[in-house]
Design a protein around this motif. Sequence first.
Motif, mmCIF file in Angstrom:
data_model
loop_
_atom_site.group_PDB
_atom_site.id
_atom_site.type_symbol
_atom_site.label_atom_id
_atom_site.label_comp_id
_atom_site.label_asym_id
_atom_site.label_seq_id
_atom_site.Cartn_x
_atom_site.Cartn_y
_atom_site.Cartn_z
ATOM 1 N N TYR A 256 0.851 -1.190 0.000
ATOM 2 C CA TYR A 256 0.000 0.000 0.000
ATOM 3 C C TYR A 256 0.888 1.241 0.000
ATOM 4 C CZ TYR A 256 -3.501 -3.302 1.839
ATOM 5 O OH TYR A 256 -4.335 -4.370 2.044
ATOM 6 N N LEU A 258 0.205 5.137 1.032
ATOM 7 C CA LEU A 258 -0.729 6.078 1.645
ATOM 8 C C LEU A 258 -0.163 7.497 1.496
ATOM 9 C CD1 LEU A 258 -3.208 6.757 3.426
ATOM 10 C CD2 LEU A 258 -1.722 6.362 5.426
ATOM 11 N N ALA A 322 -7.230 -2.780 3.651
ATOM 12 C CA ALA A 322 -7.219 -1.439 3.056
ATOM 13 C C ALA A 322 -8.374 -0.612 3.600
ATOM 14 C CB ALA A 322 -7.299 -1.539 1.535
ATOM 15 N N LEU A 326 -7.909 2.889 5.817
ATOM 16 C CA LEU A 326 -8.512 4.166 5.446
ATOM 17 C C LEU A 326 -9.412 4.697 6.568
ATOM 18 C CD1 LEU A 326 -8.746 6.268 3.207
ATOM 19 C CD2 LEU A 326 -10.753 5.034 2.348
ATOM 20 N N LEU A 346 -5.276 6.005 -0.594
ATOM 21 C CA LEU A 346 -4.563 4.730 -0.384
ATOM 22 C C LEU A 346 -4.631 3.923 -1.667
ATOM 23 C CD1 LEU A 346 -3.147 2.834 1.694
ATOM 24 C CD2 LEU A 346 -5.407 1.836 2.119
ATOM 25 N N TRP A 379 -9.698 4.465 -1.328
ATOM 26 C CA TRP A 379 -8.621 3.518 -1.628
ATOM 27 C C TRP A 379 -8.951 2.779 -2.912
ATOM 28 C CZ3 TRP A 379 -9.487 -1.732 -2.028
ATOM 29 C CH2 TRP A 379 -10.674 -2.243 -1.453
#
Length: 635
Positions: A256, A258, A322, A326, A346, A379
Amino acid sequence: MQLTRMLTKKLISFWMMSLSAVAFVFLLSAVVSFIQLTYRFQQQKVNELETMLVNHYQNHSEWALDSWLPPLLLAYNTVSFRLSEAGEPVFEYQGNLASEQVLQYDKQLGSQGQLRMQLVLPRPFSQYRLSEAELLVLLIGLGAIAAFVRFGYRWFSTELEGVEALAQRSKLILDGRHEEAAKTPGNGKPRLINRALSRLLAELADAQKERARFDKFIRSNTFLDPQTRIGNRLFLKNRLDALSSERGMMAHGVIYLLEMEDLDLLEQELGSEPVLELLHATINGINLVLQTQANSIFARRSHNQLAIVVPQISLAEADSLADRLLKICLSQPLPPIETRDNFFHLGGAFFTEGDQIEQLLDEADMALRAAQLQGASNWFMYDKGAVDEEFAKGSVRWRSFLENALLGRRFVAFAQPVMEGDGLLHHREIFTRARDPQGNLVRASLFMPMATKCGLMPQIERQIVERTLFELMADDNPGVHHYSINLSLDSLQSRAFVRWLQTTLLEYRHLASRLIFELTEDTVIKHRQTLEPRLDMLRKMGARLCVDHVGQQVVSTQYIKELKFDLIKLHRSVVRQIDLRPENQLFVRSLIGSLYRTEVQVCAEGVGSFEEWQTLQILGVSAAQGSYFGDPSET
């Protein structure tokens, strides 16, 4: 220490002999003096008698010898007396005291020598008897001597025991057992030296802790972001390299990215403190979520971008994670700015075995841009169809597969050599594979997470230990090969497994010394209090201890000394291309420096080239394993 005790006993014996000799000479001198004094006293009496007889004849005394001489001879305890003049007897006396030990005095009296005295007296000490008072004084004297000798012996023994304790403590220091020497100050004498040793040991312990803190400081500035105290860009690169090989990623997982929109603008408007508070709150929330994800990686990729890598996770779990990440970000209190609802984005990319790192980062970046294009904090997951087919089995099927593998004893041991610098084999590390009903091997990276979730790790590792002890070691000649076995946290927290392992090692004590049990550094750090008695038990059974994955996170190395590990293994993220990375060389040099004056051996994992191994040897690493020395092979 044996020589010190021998010298102590000899010194005490010599001291006792010296005291005994002094007492004996003292008593002998007293007896001789007493005998000589009695002889002189008797001789004085004889001389006085001679004087009186000569005066009697020279002065023609009116007193007859019969009137005054017999009482005098009786007082002298005379045995016999004869006085003659010109050969004619003048006076004779025969006492009533009989004695076998006598002295005869035959002397001529007067200037002309006409008188002759023959006197027989008992020896002066033969008739002497000690009185009660004299006997009491003698006993008191002997008792005083004995008491003095006893007191001197005890005092001398105590003093020498203090010296011996001091020597024993000094030997502990020379052997490098500083903690044991500090915990047992004892009654060492001279006390000044003992106190000086205690103070120096305390200062040395403080210096070692300071060295560990300094070592942690060096590594922190190498691999940690100074503001957020999580991994930096270099840390992320090393960890991704450790998860991959020349053929790409070695397992599946998700990455991921971010990003916090307009973080620079927010810092210009509000200052750095509110921005740091926001970062720390967001990072703390994400860390709480990642605690449930084993071997996860969290780093700051840029000023406003964080990277999260979670291996061994399915696509469905990646989507759920995920969503949780978030929600954590959106729960943070944001200042009143225009982009408040479009601040966190994300992007994720699910990867499988063989994917390249550069491609993976590009996919995650594209997913991040896709999330930003949605116009709100959201995301996006790149390529949802990328699901590892081997991982698609449900948890029920995995449990069934693992239980059948346990019943059929289909867990296979693979051994990889760990080589020393001189080319000799140090030990072999045992890895685990599972064989499915079709005969195909299933990687540990696939079934280990499921085995942990199902609580089957103690049974699996028990089979591996049994195979190593009863099959691999039984086939070796005595003392030829040493083996290292990885133990999980679940196994060491299982009372049944620990009891079984203790009983087995006690029964096969002759093989225990050839076993090395490995634990990951992350497990040791997080569960130290729980694991410490278990590790102590393994050490007492004769096995050695190793901590691997060292360098995967930035922690103080003080635990290595305190828990008395015999070996440490550097994580492959530190070893990968170390010949081209001076920051990794600095880390290894600092780590080895912090273990100075200890017997801990430093090994390296994942060595893949001659250049890496050569650099590690120059830095002081004593052994290594990896594809350069040989891949794991079935045993």
